[in-house]
Design a protein around this motif. Structure first.
Motif, mmCIF file in Angstrom:
data_model
loop_
_atom_site.group_PDB
_atom_site.id
_atom_site.type_symbol
_atom_site.label_atom_id
_atom_site.label_comp_id
_atom_site.label_asym_id
_atom_site.label_seq_id
_atom_site.Cartn_x
_atom_site.Cartn_y
_atom_site.Cartn_z
ATOM 1 N N ILE A 1 -61.854 38.675 39.667
ATOM 2 C CA ILE A 1 -60.288 38.094 39.788
ATOM 3 C C ILE A 1 -59.976 38.263 41.306
ATOM 4 O O ILE A 1 -59.211 37.274 41.702
ATOM 5 N N VAL A 2 -59.808 39.467 41.754
ATOM 6 C CA VAL A 2 -59.509 39.893 42.971
ATOM 7 C C VAL A 2 -59.978 39.070 44.091
ATOM 8 O O VAL A 2 -59.446 38.551 45.164
ATOM 9 N N LYS A 3 -61.320 38.866 44.136
ATOM 10 C CA LYS A 3 -62.231 37.895 44.948
ATOM 11 C C LYS A 3 -61.844 36.724 44.861
ATOM 12 O O LYS A 3 -61.576 35.876 46.051
ATOM 13 N N SER A 4 -61.145 36.252 43.783
ATOM 14 C CA SER A 4 -60.549 34.526 43.828
ATOM 15 C C SER A 4 -59.141 34.757 44.404
ATOM 16 O O SER A 4 -58.939 33.691 45.302
ATOM 17 N N ILE B 1 -48.062 37.648 46.924
ATOM 18 C CA ILE B 1 -48.870 38.020 47.605
ATOM 19 C C ILE B 1 -48.365 37.760 49.188
ATOM 20 O O ILE B 1 -48.515 38.446 50.085
ATOM 21 N N GLU B 2 -48.041 36.559 49.117
ATOM 22 C CA GLU B 2 -47.802 36.049 50.645
ATOM 23 C C GLU B 2 -46.248 36.634 51.019
ATOM 24 O O GLU B 2 -46.002 37.065 52.286
ATOM 25 N N GLU B 3 -45.507 37.057 50.000
ATOM 26 C CA GLU B 3 -44.268 37.708 50.349
ATOM 27 C C GLU B 3 -44.406 38.868 50.835
ATOM 28 O O GLU B 3 -43.801 39.674 51.711
ATOM 29 N N TYR B 4 -45.524 39.671 50.442
ATOM 30 C CA TYR B 4 -46.017 41.017 50.819
ATOM 31 C C TYR B 4 -46.372 40.959 52.212
ATOM 32 O O TYR B 4 -46.040 41.962 52.983
ATOM 33 N N GLY B 5 -46.980 39.841 52.618
ATOM 34 C CA GLY B 5 -47.254 39.823 54.041
ATOM 35 C C GLY B 5 -48.356 40.430 54.846
ATOM 36 O O GLY B 5 -48.616 40.406 55.823
ATOM 37 N N SER C 1 -59.762 28.732 39.648
ATOM 38 C CA SER C 1 -60.366 27.469 38.961
ATOM 39 C C SER C 1 -61.670 27.216 38.900
ATOM 40 O O SER C 1 -61.987 26.376 38.129
ATOM 41 N N ALA C 2 -62.595 28.319 39.474
ATOM 42 C CA ALA C 2 -63.726 28.076 39.035
ATOM 43 C C ALA C 2 -64.331 28.706 37.679
ATOM 44 O O ALA C 2 -65.271 28.549 37.220
ATOM 45 N N GLY C 3 -63.237 29.432 37.069
ATOM 46 C CA GLY C 3 -63.385 30.112 35.905
ATOM 47 C C GLY C 3 -64.199 31.469 35.973
ATOM 48 O O GLY C 3 -65.011 31.435 36.599
ATOM 49 N N ARG D 1 -59.717 34.448 48.126
ATOM 50 C CA ARG D 1 -59.893 33.079 48.493
ATOM 51 C C ARG D 1 -58.593 32.216 48.265
ATOM 52 O O ARG D 1 -58.974 31.002 48.434
ATOM 53 N N HIS D 2 -57.561 32.754 48.063
ATOM 54 C CA HIS D 2 -56.506 31.993 47.557
ATOM 55 C C HIS D 2 -56.459 31.035 46.323
ATOM 56 O O HIS D 2 -55.763 30.024 46.286
#
Length: 132
Positions: A33-36, A66-70, A45-47, A39-40
């Protein structure tokens, strides 16, 4: 938690009185999950076998937080399991997985998931990413 470079096997425990470490059997799925996320791919989507379909709303919340965390997420190092925890709630486990970033190492961000028993083992349902 490791002896002679061999990881200690952490069992799945139903204890609603105290939190415990993330069981070994869940770690490969949580790592995927974290690897996904790295990769953003917040919709996964790959399941990933053993992971429930992620709603667009949940994926958007995770991406925004995640984006707001910066900081840029990185894959989970082995040390992430030393501080990540779960607790049994009577019908599922709630788990908090500490996320790591390139600049900080261990960050303030956590991945919150719900895990239930399923015929094939366990089913992981992404809840949210946030700073507790």
């Amino acid at each position: 938690m490791r002896t002679q470079n061999k990881p200690l096997e952490i069992a799945v425990i139903k204890d609603n009185k105290k939190q415990g470490p993330i069981p070994s059997v869940w770690r490969p799925v949580l790592t995927q999950i974290v690897k996904s996320f790295v990769r953003h791919d917040y919709l996964l989507s790959a399941g990933i076998p053993g992971v429930a379909t992620v709603s667009a709303e949940t994926a958007e919340q995770i991406q925004e937080y995640i984006e707001e965390y910066g900081e840029r997420l990185i894959e989970l190092p082995e040390e992430a399991w030393d501080t990540s925890v779960c607790i049994w709630l009577g019908d599922r486990w709630n788990a908090l997985i500490d996320l790591w970033t390139e600049a900080e190492g261990s960050s303030d961000l956590v991945l919150s998931v719900h895990i239930t028993e399923a015929e094939s083992g366990y089913l992981v349902d992404l809840y949210m990413v946030y700073v507790p």
